[in-house]
Design a protein around this motif. Structure first.
Motif, mmCIF file in Angstrom:
data_model
loop_
_atom_site.group_PDB
_atom_site.id
_atom_site.type_symbol
_atom_site.label_atom_id
_atom_site.label_comp_id
_atom_site.label_asym_id
_atom_site.label_seq_id
_atom_site.Cartn_x
_atom_site.Cartn_y
_atom_site.Cartn_z
ATOM 1 N N ALA A 194 0.829 -1.204 0.000
ATOM 2 C CA ALA A 194 0.000 0.000 0.000
ATOM 3 C C ALA A 194 0.865 1.256 0.000
ATOM 4 C CB ALA A 194 -0.934 -0.010 1.201
ATOM 5 N N ALA A 195 1.970 1.234 0.790
ATOM 6 C CA ALA A 195 2.876 2.389 0.826
ATOM 7 C C ALA A 195 3.582 2.562 -0.516
ATOM 8 C CB ALA A 195 3.896 2.224 1.947
ATOM 9 N N LEU A 196 3.970 1.465 -1.161
ATOM 10 C CA LEU A 196 4.604 1.538 -2.480
ATOM 11 C C LEU A 196 3.648 2.158 -3.493
ATOM 12 C CD1 LEU A 196 6.805 0.894 -4.560
ATOM 13 C CD2 LEU A 196 5.876 -1.450 -4.697
ATOM 14 N N ARG A 197 2.383 1.756 -3.446
ATOM 15 C CA ARG A 197 1.414 2.314 -4.396
ATOM 16 C C ARG A 197 1.235 3.818 -4.174
ATOM 17 N NH1 ARG A 197 -4.302 3.063 -4.216
ATOM 18 N NH2 ARG A 197 -5.182 3.172 -6.312
ATOM 19 N N ARG A 198 1.175 4.238 -2.906
ATOM 20 C CA ARG A 198 1.045 5.668 -2.633
ATOM 21 C C ARG A 198 2.245 6.455 -3.159
ATOM 22 N NH1 ARG A 198 -1.051 3.663 2.322
ATOM 23 N NH2 ARG A 198 0.982 3.948 3.346
ATOM 24 N N ALA A 199 3.445 5.880 -2.991
ATOM 25 C CA ALA A 199 4.645 6.560 -3.477
ATOM 26 C C ALA A 199 4.636 6.657 -4.999
ATOM 27 C CB ALA A 199 5.891 5.816 -2.994
ATOM 28 N N LEU A 200 4.190 5.586 -5.664
ATOM 29 C CA LEU A 200 4.133 5.613 -7.124
ATOM 30 C C LEU A 200 3.085 6.608 -7.618
ATOM 31 C CD1 LEU A 200 4.480 1.792 -7.932
ATOM 32 C CD2 LEU A 200 6.184 3.595 -8.339
ATOM 33 N N LEU A 201 1.958 6.689 -6.930
ATOM 34 C CA LEU A 201 0.933 7.658 -7.319
ATOM 35 C C LEU A 201 1.452 9.081 -7.211
ATOM 36 C CD1 LEU A 201 -2.252 6.085 -5.688
ATOM 37 C CD2 LEU A 201 -1.933 6.534 -8.125
ATOM 38 N N ALA A 202 2.325 9.314 -6.221
ATOM 39 C CA ALA A 202 2.879 10.660 -6.046
ATOM 40 C C ALA A 202 3.930 10.979 -7.100
ATOM 41 C CB ALA A 202 3.481 10.795 -4.647
ATOM 42 N N GLU A 203 4.755 9.980 -7.470
ATOM 43 C CA GLU A 203 5.860 10.232 -8.399
ATOM 44 C C GLU A 203 5.482 9.920 -9.850
ATOM 45 O OE1 GLU A 203 9.411 8.269 -7.191
ATOM 46 O OE2 GLU A 203 9.291 8.966 -5.114
ATOM 47 N N GLN A 204 4.766 8.813 -10.052
ATOM 48 C CA GLN A 204 4.375 8.388 -11.394
ATOM 49 C C GLN A 204 2.899 7.994 -11.364
ATOM 50 O OE1 GLN A 204 7.211 5.685 -13.405
ATOM 51 N NE2 GLN A 204 8.550 5.894 -11.598
ATOM 52 N N PRO A 205 1.990 8.954 -11.404
ATOM 53 C CA PRO A 205 0.560 8.655 -11.240
ATOM 54 C C PRO A 205 0.046 7.569 -12.172
ATOM 55 C CG PRO A 205 0.959 11.021 -11.229
ATOM 56 C CD PRO A 205 2.256 10.387 -11.608
ATOM 57 N N ARG A 209 -8.380 -0.592 -0.433
ATOM 58 C CA ARG A 209 -9.340 0.424 -0.838
ATOM 59 C C ARG A 209 -9.080 1.769 -0.159
ATOM 60 N NH1 ARG A 209 -12.931 -3.634 0.254
ATOM 61 N NH2 ARG A 209 -13.694 -2.491 2.061
ATOM 62 N N ALA A 210 -8.332 1.735 0.950
ATOM 63 C CA ALA A 210 -8.110 2.971 1.702
ATOM 64 C C ALA A 210 -7.110 3.900 1.041
ATOM 65 C CB ALA A 210 -7.630 2.633 3.117
ATOM 66 N N GLY A 211 -6.319 3.399 0.087
ATOM 67 C CA GLY A 211 -5.297 4.215 -0.540
ATOM 68 C C GLY A 211 -5.882 5.259 -1.455
ATOM 69 N N PRO A 212 -5.071 6.220 -1.903
ATOM 70 C CA PRO A 212 -5.557 7.256 -2.817
ATOM 71 C C PRO A 212 -5.819 6.692 -4.198
ATOM 72 C CG PRO A 212 -3.182 7.464 -2.483
ATOM 73 C CD PRO A 212 -3.656 6.404 -1.537
ATOM 74 N N GLY A 213 -6.473 7.489 -5.014
ATOM 75 C CA GLY A 213 -6.786 7.064 -6.371
ATOM 76 C C GLY A 213 -8.246 6.732 -6.488
ATOM 77 N N PRO A 214 -8.832 6.915 -7.654
ATOM 78 C CA PRO A 214 -10.262 6.637 -7.845
ATOM 79 C C PRO A 214 -10.563 5.161 -7.683
ATOM 80 C CG PRO A 214 -9.162 7.093 -9.949
ATOM 81 C CD PRO A 214 -8.164 7.399 -8.889
ATOM 82 N N GLY A 215 -11.484 4.870 -6.775
ATOM 83 C CA GLY A 215 -11.914 3.482 -6.584
ATOM 84 C C GLY A 215 -10.944 2.617 -5.823
ATOM 85 N N GLY A 216 -9.835 3.191 -5.351
ATOM 86 C CA GLY A 216 -8.873 2.386 -4.632
ATOM 87 C C GLY A 216 -8.029 1.553 -5.581
ATOM 88 N N ALA A 231 -5.697 -0.886 -18.411
ATOM 89 C CA ALA A 231 -6.807 0.009 -18.751
ATOM 90 C C ALA A 231 -6.911 1.161 -17.755
ATOM 91 C CB ALA A 231 -8.112 -0.772 -18.798
ATOM 92 N N ALA A 232 -6.561 0.912 -16.488
ATOM 93 C CA ALA A 232 -6.662 1.955 -15.465
ATOM 94 C C ALA A 232 -5.708 3.097 -15.734
ATOM 95 C CB ALA A 232 -6.392 1.366 -14.081
#
Length: 647
Positions: free
Chosen positions: A579-590, A611-618, A640-641
């Motif tokens: 979950a932390a890795l996904r948040r970091a990637l969303l911040a650097e490479q959305p 589901r708690a992480g950022p981004g539409p729909g989790g 596709a996302a």
């Protein structure tokens, strides 16, 4: 033998109210002769309030002359003796002595040691002076009688006054309400026959005789709990305190009684709620433990299922293909069972989607199959063709069927002869019916109406919580359905669940998007090397390029130095988790963060965290154990996302 009553607890609101209401002076003195409690009559007689009198010594309150007269009686009380004394006392705040009748009762602490003594004082000055003035005495007696009558009539507790023969001479309105006798019917009757249960009357009479003959008793002046009897013969628990009133011509005994029925009921309800809370906490702990165990099983199951699927897809001979299919089927079944356990323990809101009832029943049958086989119980499942789907939560509905199957197994496991359970699904009007019937003894008519009540159980202590069928009813009702109990044909119990049908296609019938999606560069992150390798093999077999990293920090570094089209990362890892890795990637490479798939074997907490992480729909979630088709479908969703929305 008369049962010893518990010591009077000084300071209780009920005791203060009673002692303040009686026309007598009451005080509690410690071993230093300091006042620790005084009722209103005692304090006001000495010119104090109940609060300001506390802590003062007898000498300070009454004067040295009075203390000298009363010192001996106090010493005897501190030595454990009950002392009766009467005489003239020169009070510090009075112009002339008063004639007082005093009773000294030792006060014992929890260890039995005498910590002080109670003083009960009745001022009889007027009675003594009545010998000189009959007229004055008569007027005073009438005044005091009127005051006593008013106090007794307004008391909230039942007050019954008896003479030395045990005959009722006063019966206040509260006593009328408590015992169901009108005052006129109670006056002149023996109190023992009126309010004492038959089994206790001889004991009551013996105690009365002993006190009248010896002056010694175990009840007088104490507060005890006893059983009392109403006019209709019913008994109830009550609190009893008896005091003696000595008049010139006779003695009277005043009984104060308080109905404890509501108090006992409230205590029982508190205990019941405490038991229910304990059951809820125990179930929650079991759910957490189950989730942890299942998560540990999911990693090796993921490897087994993935490798079996790859072996099946690449088998070179028919014999090897058959072996691979057997291994794959066993691994897939194990995965379904673990997922079913986790679904029952999950901590997420119910879902609503079209589901096939037959698939729900099949999952429950598989989940409970071992228990049935080990107990020698035959389970027969019949599905009608072309059943419409129902809209609901697949896991909760499966839990309902599983609970009915477990209950049937528990009923049958100790019975001799043939034991079988019949499960059938069929169309019924605008809905679908699931029937679970067993060959047991059935449910007795006297408890059938309570079978769905929370915490009602006929099982022995420790064998059941009594919440299973209540949960079943709540789940079915929340789905717009109903659950019923009736006798099965040929004997046994039959539970029938009716659920409304839906016109939407069931999720099982919706094709999952697979396809190769072109050659992509995939980053796989997992601290379990075998899981990462199995996932990489599935992706490589689909024509994609795979890079493996064993932790979140290493994966983030790789993503910064190279181009990736998607990321598959385990959710639980030491250090930086998925979950932390996904948040970091969303911040650097959305775009890459949106294409991150969280792989988890913990569907209880893992799905919530995803589901708690950022981004539409989790996040996109891939549950362990996974099949190649589920991996490919997750990749298609991930690619596709990350695509821009159509213009």
């Amino acid at each position: 033998m008369t049962e010893e009553a518990p010591p009077l607890v000084v300071g209780e609101a009920q005791l203060r109210a009673v002692l303040d209401a009686i026309p007598a002076r009451v005080a509690l003195l410690d071993r230093d002769r300091r006042c620790r409690y005084a009722n209103r009559e005692f304090a006001e007689f000495l010119g104090y309030t109940p609060d300001t009198v506390i802590g003062k010594t007898v000498a300070e309150l009454m004067g040295g002359r009075a203390y000298a007269i009363l010192a001996e009686q106090g010493e005897r009380a501190l030595a454990g003796e009950t002392v009766r004394w009467s005489g003239w006392i020169p009070y510090l705040n009075r112009s002339k002595p008063r004639f007082v009748q005093r009773l000294y009762l030792p006060y014992r602490g929890p260890d039995g040691a005498v910590e002080g003594y109670f003083v009960f004082a009745r001022d009889l000055t007027e009675l003594m002076e009545a010998q000189q003035s009959v007229l004055a005495t008569g007027a005073e007696m009438r005044r005091r009688d009127a005051l006593s009558s008013a106090i007794i009539a307004s008391a909230l507790d039942a007050v019954i006054v008896m003479d030395e023969d045990g005959l009722v001479v006063e019966f206040n309105p509260a006593a009328e309400r408590t015992f169901g006798y009108p005052r006129e019917a109670a006056i002149g009757r023996l109190a023992g026959e009126l309010i004492v249960p038959p089994a206790m009357r001889e004991r009551h009479a013996a105690g009365m005789r002993r006190y009248l003959e010896t002056g010694k008793g175990t009840v007088l002046g104490r507060r005890i709990e006893v059983e009392a009897m109403r006019s209709d013969g019913s008994t109830f628990p009550c609190e009893l305190a008896i005091t003696e009133v000595r008049l010139p011509e006779r003695r009277l005994f005043t009984a104060h009684l308080r109905d404890l029925t509501e108090q006992r009921a409230a205590a029982a309800e508190i205990e019941a709620q405490r038991t229910k809370l304990h059951q809820v906490e125990k179930m929650s702990a079991m759910g957490s433990l189950l989730a942890g165990v299942a998560h540990e099983l999911n990693n090796p199951l993921a490897i087994l299922l993935a490798q079996a699927a790859l072996l099946r897809e690449t088998a070179a001979t028919p014999d090897l293909l058959r072996r691979a299919e057997r291994i794959h089927a066993a691994a897939e079944r194990s995965g379904r069972i673990v997922k079913s356990f986790l679904a029952m323990a999950r901590q997420e809101a119910p879902r609503r989607e079209p589901v096939q009832v037959a698939a729900v029943v099949q999952a429950a049958v598989e989940l409970t199959a071992y228990g049935a086989r080990s107990a020698g119980i035959a389970v027969e499942v019949t599905h009608d063709a072309l059943l419409p789907p129902v809209e609901g939560d697949r896991d909760l509905l499966s839990q309902v069927v599983a609970n009915l199957l477990v209950n049937a197994q528990q009923v049958l496991q100790d019975r001799s002869g043939p034991r079988h359970v019949a499960v059938r699904t069929r169309r019924a009007g605008e809905g679908v019916v699931v029937e679970v019937a067993d060959s047991g003894p059935g449910v007795p008519a006297e408890i059938a109406g309570r079978i769905f009540e929370p915490y009602f159980t006929t099982k022995p202590s420790g064998a059941g919580t009594g919440i299973g069928l209540a949960i079943c009813r709540n789940v079915v009702t929340s789905h717009g359905g109903r659950i019923e109990l009736e006798d099965a044909p040929g004997g046994g119990a039959l539970f029938r669940v009716w659920l409304p049908a839906t016109s939407a296609p069931a999720a099982e019938a919706v094709a999952r998007p697979e396809g190769r999606a072109g050659a992509a560069s995939i980053l796989v992150v997992d601290d379990e090397a075998d899981v990462a390798a199995s996932l990489a093999e599935i992706l490589e077999a689909a024509g994609h390029r795979v890079t493996i990293r064993d932790g979140g920090e290493a994966a983030l570094g790789a993503a910064r130095g190279a181009h990736f089209d998607a990321v598959f990362t385990d959710l639980r890892m030491p250090g930086m988790d998925g979950a932390a890795l996904r948040r970091a990637l969303l911040a650097e490479q959305p775009r890459l963060g949106a294409r991150t798939v969280l792989v988890t074997g913990d569907t209880v907490i893992g799905a919530v965290a995803a589901r708690a992480g950022p981004g539409p729909g989790g996040a996109i979630v891939l549950k362990k154990p996974f099949t190649p088709s589920e991996v490919r479908a997750a990749l298609v969703r991930a690619l596709a996302a990350g695509d821009p929305p159509p213009t």
